[in-house]
Write an enzyme that holds these catalytic residues in place. Structure first.
Site, mmCIF file in Angstrom:
data_model
loop_
_atom_site.group_PDB
_atom_site.id
_atom_site.type_symbol
_atom_site.label_atom_id
_atom_site.label_comp_id
_atom_site.label_asym_id
_atom_site.label_seq_id
_atom_site.Cartn_x
_atom_site.Cartn_y
_atom_site.Cartn_z
ATOM 1 N N VAL A 229 -2.740 1.149 2.743
ATOM 2 C CA VAL A 229 -3.321 0.757 4.034
ATOM 3 C C VAL A 229 -2.239 0.179 4.936
ATOM 4 O O VAL A 229 -2.534 -0.457 5.947
ATOM 5 C CB VAL A 229 -4.465 -0.275 3.862
ATOM 6 N N ARG A 231 1.635 1.688 5.985
ATOM 7 C CA ARG A 231 2.145 2.757 6.833
ATOM 8 C C ARG A 231 2.456 3.971 5.967
ATOM 9 O O ARG A 231 2.973 3.834 4.850
ATOM 10 C CB ARG A 231 3.405 2.310 7.587
ATOM 11 N N ASP A 255 -5.237 5.599 3.658
ATOM 12 C CA ASP A 255 -5.704 5.447 5.040
ATOM 13 C C ASP A 255 -4.606 5.807 6.032
ATOM 14 O O ASP A 255 -4.886 5.951 7.220
ATOM 15 C CB ASP A 255 -6.167 4.004 5.275
ATOM 16 N N GLU A 260 0.331 11.947 11.122
ATOM 17 C CA GLU A 260 -1.060 11.714 11.507
ATOM 18 C C GLU A 260 -1.354 12.385 12.846
ATOM 19 O O GLU A 260 -0.539 12.285 13.772
ATOM 20 C CB GLU A 260 -1.342 10.199 11.598
ATOM 21 N N HIS A 279 -6.898 6.585 9.112
ATOM 22 C CA HIS A 279 -6.272 5.391 9.688
ATOM 23 C C HIS A 279 -7.304 4.502 10.406
ATOM 24 O O HIS A 279 -7.103 4.087 11.550
ATOM 25 C CB HIS A 279 -5.145 5.775 10.658
ATOM 26 N N VAL A 280 -8.398 4.238 9.716
ATOM 27 C CA VAL A 280 -9.466 3.432 10.317
ATOM 28 C C VAL A 280 -9.896 2.274 9.414
ATOM 29 O O VAL A 280 -10.935 1.666 9.656
ATOM 30 C CB VAL A 280 -10.705 4.310 10.649
ATOM 31 N N SER A 281 -9.106 1.945 8.399
ATOM 32 C CA SER A 281 -9.550 0.924 7.449
ATOM 33 C C SER A 281 -9.794 -0.423 8.112
ATOM 34 O O SER A 281 -10.609 -1.217 7.636
ATOM 35 C CB SER A 281 -8.519 0.764 6.326
#
Length: 321
Positions: A229, A231, A255, A260, A279-281
């Site tokens: 979570v 990078r 995540d 991306e 990428h929304v954790s």
């Protein structure tokens, strides 16, 4: 300082993310919404830049066009994409604390889903199959959390409450008031060999780029589970794919990724032992209000001439504690 300071807010149309709630900024502040390349007229007289979405911002190029900007606030924790030599004369602050709990909850959900075999249960449910099976227990397992900032600490605190033995891994070895001994990132291979869960919550710096590759994954072992979570470039993605294919590790919850959005042809999409999140954790309903509150508080301090909160050290890419 002018009685009505001019604040530039870099915003870009986004298909998903909410716009910044500019109405929360005090009325006696001149707010100017700008794109990634403000005009000279917009820059004139502006001393503060609030970067709402920094992924499209060439901060170095912008700062080279003005000598008036004194402070840049990032609506994020990670600032690696904003770092540039021009920050030598400009203060950069970020927004820690906003996403800590949400990200820690995501990690717990991902880990519990893995340990309790929820994906397999959902697959059986879709087939209308009543099948007895046993699952694992999270209590009594061992975890390493890489990253000793507020997000890493929130994750470690919550894992500890579920009777997980947690080892913190930071840039260097040291003693921590809450978690005892913190291991250095140069010990990560040895640490990975000692744990069942490896959770990455570190900022992206030269030291953390490609930190987790074949050697660390091999040490983690066939029962080990990786969570990222932090990078994407912290993990060598090709090595991760190979490890998952070979069964070198048990699975992963991701995540963040090297590229991306994750390309449609990535092998990760079709792996049954991988959980993919875009990428929304840390994104929860109302997070934009909390982000703006961090900026408004810092803005008030700046106007009073007080030290700003969350000043990033450009040499390392994060807030030194």
């Amino acid at each position: 300082m002018p009685s009505r300071p001019r604040v530039l807010v870099v915003t870009e149309p986004h298909p998903v993310l909410p716009p910044p709630p500019l109405e929360l900024i005090p009325d006696d502040v001149e707010v100017v919404e700008v794109g990634v390349t403000p005009t000279d007229e917009q820059l004139a007289g502006a001393q503060v830049l609030y970067v709402w979405d920094h992924r499209f911002t060439d901060l170095g190029a912008l700062l080279r066009r003005t000598r008036e900007l004194r402070w840049v606030q990032a609506a994020s924790v990670g600032v690696n994409e904003l770092l540039c030599p021009e920050l030598a004369t400009v203060t950069l602050t970020n927004s820690p604390g906003v996403f800590d709990v949400a990200i820690a909850e995501w990690v717990l959900g991902a880990v519990l889903s893995h340990v309790k075999g929820l994906a397999e249960g959902w697959a059986l449910q879709r087939e209308h199959r009543w099948q007895y099976r046993t699952t694992g227990r999270l209590a009594g397992t061992r975890a390493a959390v890489v990253g000793t900032g507020s997000i890493g600490r929130a994750i470690a605190e919550r894992l500890s409450l579920l009777d997980v033995e947690v080892t913190m891994v930071g840039r260097t070895r040291r003693t921590d008031e809450r978690f005892g001994s913190v291991r250095g990132s140069d010990e990560l291979v040895a640490v990975a060999a000692e744990v069942d869960l490896l959770v990455l919550a570190a900022p992206l710096t030269p030291a953390t780029t490609a930190l987790v590759g074949a050697q660390v994954l091999g040490a983690l072992g066939p029962r080990g589970f990786l969570v990222n979570v932090g990078r994407g470039p912290t993990v060598v993605e090709a090595d991760l794919v190979d490890a998952l294919h070979a069964g070198t590790i048990a699975g992963a919850a991701l995540d963040v990724f090297e590229v991306e959005p994750l390309p449609a042809d990535s092998a990760l999409w079709s792996m049954p032992n991988v959980l993919i999140s875009p990428h929304v954790s840390g994104d929860y309903t109302g997070f934009e209000v909390d982000l703006m509150a961090v900026f408004v508080e810092n803005l008030a301090r700046w106007r009073r001439g007080e030290p700003l909160h969350n000043v990033v050290d450009p040499a390392v890419g994060y807030v030194r504690r």
